[in-house]
Write an enzyme that holds these catalytic residues in place. Sequence first.
Site, PDB file in Angstrom:
ATOM      1  N   CYS A 277      -5.890  17.714  19.428  1.00 39.02           N
ATOM      2  CA  CYS A 277      -5.077  18.821  18.909  1.00 39.02           C
ATOM      3  C   CYS A 277      -4.842  19.854  20.006  1.00 39.02           C
ATOM      4  O   CYS A 277      -5.794  20.440  20.527  1.00 39.02           O
ATOM      5  CB  CYS A 277      -5.804  19.435  17.707  1.00 39.02           C
ATOM      6  SG  CYS A 277      -5.268  21.085  17.237  1.00 39.02           S
TER       7      CYS A 277
ATOM      8  N   CYS B 262      -6.145  23.313  19.276  1.00 39.82           N
ATOM      9  CA  CYS B 262      -7.613  23.333  19.290  1.00 39.82           C
ATOM     10  C   CYS B 262      -8.149  23.547  20.705  1.00 39.82           C
ATOM     11  O   CYS B 262      -9.178  24.201  20.904  1.00 39.82           O
ATOM     12  CB  CYS B 262      -8.174  22.033  18.725  1.00 39.82           C
ATOM     13  SG  CYS B 262      -7.702  21.703  17.013  1.00 39.82           S
TER      14      CYS B 262
END
Length: 241
Positions: free
Chosen positions: A167, A170
């Site tokens: 991600c 992230c």
Amino acid sequence: MKNLNIKNSITALILLFTIAGFAQDKSSNIVSLDVFYSKIKSQKNPQIIDARGAEEFALNHINGAVNFNLQSENYVKSVAALDKSKPVFIYSIGAGRSVALEKELLKNGFKEAYSLEGGIANWIGNGKPFYANPDSYRDKSKLSLAEYNKIIADNNSVLVDIGSKYCGACKKVKPVLETIKAQYGENLKIVEIDLEENPQVIADLKSIKVFPTLILYQKGKIVFKKEGLGDLKKDVDLALN
């Protein structure tokens, strides 16, 4: 008066063309988890596509899903194996690859195609059934829900970061966590939970809709829950000071 009527007519025409343009731009069919799940359950043999990369798919995926996206070498062959008259259910880590694939399928004659809001995070994060490759989690520390709850209970302040190494958003959280860790030291327990290592605890929480999700606990109670990075440092400072 004549000039005013002409001006109004031009304005009306511009508005008409603008509306027509929006009508031609088919919006994506991003649906909630409840809708996505119920539609899948209504199909005898649902067509589910995991539009993530092959490595991500190998680690975990929705039961019964096949793996390909617009960049896959086997894209044409994979699409040809689908039934255009039946709905197609697509998900990815967020909504990027799934929406792109959904729009392409609809453009090429598929009757129905749906993208899952929040992607795999929403599915696993709300306890829906999924496959996890057991070989991928060997020799890695698994965190159970009981252990998670004990960490929350045993520490006055706990910041939990839930996400995935695949991600993009992230990854932006990690340097912010390092700054927070350096500032607060032992006064703040930081717990990082990645889908690749601990999918089951994410599933057991049944409250994760998107990656990243940041949760700050104080004395066992949630102070804030953030979906996405936002101004994490500022929010932590405000809560702890």
